[in-house]
Write an enzyme that holds these catalytic residues in place. Sequence first.
Site, short mmCIF file in Angstrom:
data_model
loop_
_atom_site.label_atom_id
_atom_site.label_comp_id
_atom_site.label_asym_id
_atom_site.label_seq_id
_atom_site.Cartn_x
_atom_site.Cartn_y
_atom_site.Cartn_z
N CYS A 118 -3.42 8.25 -16.59
CA CYS A 118 -2.05 7.79 -16.78
C CYS A 118 -2.00 6.80 -17.96
O CYS A 118 -2.58 5.71 -17.86
CB CYS A 118 -1.52 7.11 -15.52
SG CYS A 118 0.17 6.48 -15.69
N PRO A 119 -1.32 7.16 -19.05
CA PRO A 119 -1.25 6.22 -20.18
C PRO A 119 -0.47 4.96 -19.86
O PRO A 119 -0.70 3.92 -20.47
CB PRO A 119 -0.55 7.05 -21.27
CG PRO A 119 0.20 8.11 -20.53
CD PRO A 119 -0.62 8.42 -19.32
#
Length: 308
Positions: free
Chosen positions: A160-161
């Site tokens: 997840c950025p």
Amino acid sequence: TMQSSGHRFRDVEHHPLLADNDSYDSSSSSSEADMAERVWFIRDGCGMVCAVMTWLLVVYADFVVTFVMLLPSKDFWYSVINGVLFNCLAVLALSSHLRTMLTDPGAVPKGNATKEYMDNLQLKPGEVIYKCPKCCSIKPERAHHCSICKRCIRKMDHHCPWVNNCVGEKNQRFFVLFTMYIALISAHALVLCGFQFFSCVRGQWTECSDFSPPVTVILMIFLCLEGFLFLTFTAVMFGTQIHSICNDETEIERLKSEKPTWERRLRWEGMKSVFGGQPSLLWINPFAGFRIRRLLLRGKKGGPEFSV
């Protein structure tokens, strides 16, 4: 059937030494101890920008709610109760975000696919183990390689950025709390915006805020858009995570339609495995297990080391 030698040695996917309580040789143990003393942080430009944006958006929401809606309100208890609730949710959301970002998601030690380690496994004839050709590590069951973290991650759900990290075995609880608190704070902001618009339309716009009417409208419209987008995204993600935990299946395993070679936990057992122990308030506490003393000791040793 045997795959290419670059992916497998001998089959020990279910070998007890590859479980959560891995037992390595002395050199691997010291390496694991060193990793425990480091602060986990991924040096990814996109992830760092997204993480900073997340904080800025929460700070913006807090600014609009506090200074545009609550402080100018003539109802003292309305301002106090909503101000305390909103800021508590904001602190819990950002704390969950930090713990998700700075917690090792379950990385497999790099380069442990050595002859000494293989001999220490005491494999039975015909057993197979998997080796990752990218990080040269022995892959435990349900581990996947992340090209951004450059590591194999145990029970990797996804990268997840927005938290600049993988969501895996050791930090999934904090990610679930992050999505839950962001969804709650977004819903709360939308409700407050609705009340504020109603009170401003019913009364005088110049009296409902310390800012000019055009500025007030613009700030609240942006907050409504932000709240709606964040509520939609995090609510869906929260539901997806709970569904994955209850089914004992990661997002990668679901997308790849991998047939389970492990014994799936019951739904309630899966929840207890991720959140720890019997249901309690600790399940929703992102500070649970946080040790300030350990951080102070790291500081005395010369500052934190960043592990990638």
